[in-house]
Design a protein around this motif. Structure first.
Motif, short mmCIF file in Angstrom:
data_model
loop_
_atom_site.label_atom_id
_atom_site.label_comp_id
_atom_site.label_asym_id
_atom_site.label_seq_id
_atom_site.Cartn_x
_atom_site.Cartn_y
_atom_site.Cartn_z
N GLU A 38 0.83 -1.36 0.06
CA GLU A 38 0.17 -0.03 -0.13
C GLU A 38 0.85 1.11 0.07
O GLU A 38 0.57 2.24 -0.58
N TYR B 188 2.26 1.65 -3.43
CA TYR B 188 1.30 2.26 -4.21
C TYR B 188 1.08 3.59 -4.13
O TYR B 188 1.10 4.39 -5.27
N ARG B 189 1.08 4.19 -2.80
CA ARG B 189 0.78 5.47 -2.71
C ARG B 189 2.23 6.34 -3.10
O ARG B 189 1.83 7.39 -3.76
N ASN C 217 -1.89 8.26 -4.97
CA ASN C 217 -3.12 7.96 -4.10
C ASN C 217 -3.51 6.73 -3.54
O ASN C 217 -2.42 5.92 -3.42
N ASP C 218 -4.53 6.36 -2.92
CA ASP C 218 -4.43 5.17 -2.22
C ASP C 218 -4.89 3.90 -3.31
O ASP C 218 -5.54 4.36 -4.42
N SER C 219 -4.69 2.76 -3.01
CA SER C 219 -5.03 1.75 -4.03
C SER C 219 -6.16 1.25 -4.16
O SER C 219 -6.72 0.83 -5.07
N MET C 220 -7.21 1.71 -3.14
CA MET C 220 -8.53 1.29 -3.00
C MET C 220 -8.80 -0.27 -3.29
O MET C 220 -9.73 -0.55 -3.93
#
Length: 77
Positions: free
Chosen positions: A20, A23-24, A29-32
């Motif tokens: 995570e 990814y950020r 942004n967030d991976s959701m």
């Protein structure tokens, strides 16, 4: 994206980075819930830089913590 992930891991050599967090840092942004993207890129990276990508020694997975760049196999546990 693979180069950026490798650079991020190298800049944080010896430190575990959760998928995570990777990814950020890369996608800003967030991976959701789609952090699997990182897993795929790590897999592709390993195929390119590891001697045996099925038994990685350079980019290690630390269960419950994340990925760690540890080319000497001395730091990450």
């Amino acid at each position: 994206y693979e180069f950026n992930i490798l650079a991020l891991l190298m800049q944080n050599s010896g430190r575990c980075l959760h998928s995570e967090a990777i990814y950020r840092a890369i996608w800003k942004n967030d991976s959701m819930g789609d952090a699997r993207t990182v897993v795929v890129h790590i897999y592709n990276l390993r195929k390119k830089i590891e001697q045996d990508y099925k038994n990685p020694k350079i980019i290690r997975s630390i269960w419950g913590k994340g990925y760690c760049f540890d080319p000497d196999g001395l730091i990450c546990e």
